[in-house]
Design an enzyme around this catalytic site. Sequence first.
Site, PDB file in Angstrom:
ATOM      1  N   CYS A  52       0.947  -1.082   0.030  1.00  0.00           N
ATOM      2  CA  CYS A  52      -0.133  -0.049   0.133  1.00  0.00           C
ATOM      3  C   CYS A  52       1.111   1.111   0.050  1.00  0.00           C
ATOM      4  CB  CYS A  52      -1.208   0.007   1.299  1.00  0.00           C
ATOM      5  SG  CYS A  52      -2.340   0.998   1.017  1.00  0.00           S
ATOM      6  N   HIS A  53       0.782   2.245   1.298  1.00  0.00           N
ATOM      7  CA  HIS A  53       1.503   3.254   1.224  1.00  0.00           C
ATOM      8  C   HIS A  53       3.011   3.065   2.067  1.00  0.00           C
ATOM      9  CE1 HIS A  53      -2.308   5.193   0.855  1.00  0.00           C
ATOM     10  NE2 HIS A  53      -1.591   6.190   0.079  1.00  0.00           N
ATOM     11  N   GLY A  54       3.201   1.933   2.191  1.00  0.00           N
ATOM     12  CA  GLY A  54       4.870   1.282   3.108  1.00  0.00           C
ATOM     13  C   GLY A  54       6.046   1.832   2.159  1.00  0.00           C
TER      14      GLY A  54
END
Length: 187
Positions: free
Chosen positions: A112-114
Site C-alpha cells: 500500500c503506502h509502505g
Amino acid sequence: MSQKLSGKRVAILATDGFEESELAVPKKELDSQGITVHVVAPDKKGIRAWAETDWGDTYDVDVALDDADVASYHALVLPGGLFNPDSLRVNEKAQAFARHFFETGKPVGAICHGPWLLINAGVVKGRRMTSFPSLAQDLKNAGAEWVDEQVVVDSGLVTSRKPADLDAFCSKLIEEIGEGRHSEQHA
C-alpha cells in the site's frame, strides 16, 4: 510449518495509523510458518491501527526502534495506511533501519503506502515496484519502475497495492524469506 523458515526473525516496522489488515495478516501468516515476528515501533507503547475507515485496535510493540538489533532480523515488513508511512518516512532512524535490509540483501515487503519509507530511505531507484496507485508518481520520481500489479517481486523486494492483495503478498513474502539473502538486493 516449513523447516527452512523455523528460526527466522522478521521485523514489522509500524507506528500509529497503520492499516490494520496489512500488519495483522502478514504477522499471522509469518507466525504460522514458525517465523518469529516482532512489531518494531519508534517507541515501546502500543500502536493504534487504522481499520479501513476509522481507528482500530491498539497493538503491542515488541521492540522500540532504538532498541531493535537490525542485524538480528532476516526480513522486514512495512504495512501501509496513510498516517503510519507518512510518519515513518521522515524518521531518520526508521530510514536507516529499512536501508540496512537493502544493504545486506535481506528480503523486504512493503504494501500500500509502505513504499513511502523506502523512497525516503533512498532504496527504490532502478527497482520494479507496485503500491497504492496514489504513490505511483512518487515512486517514478524516485527512479522506480511502477506497475499496477497485485504483487511484484524484484530481487527480494516484495510490493503490493492494497489489502485485497494480501494473499499474494504474503505468499511471495514467505517465498523470499525462505530464499534468504538476495545478492541483487541493494541500497
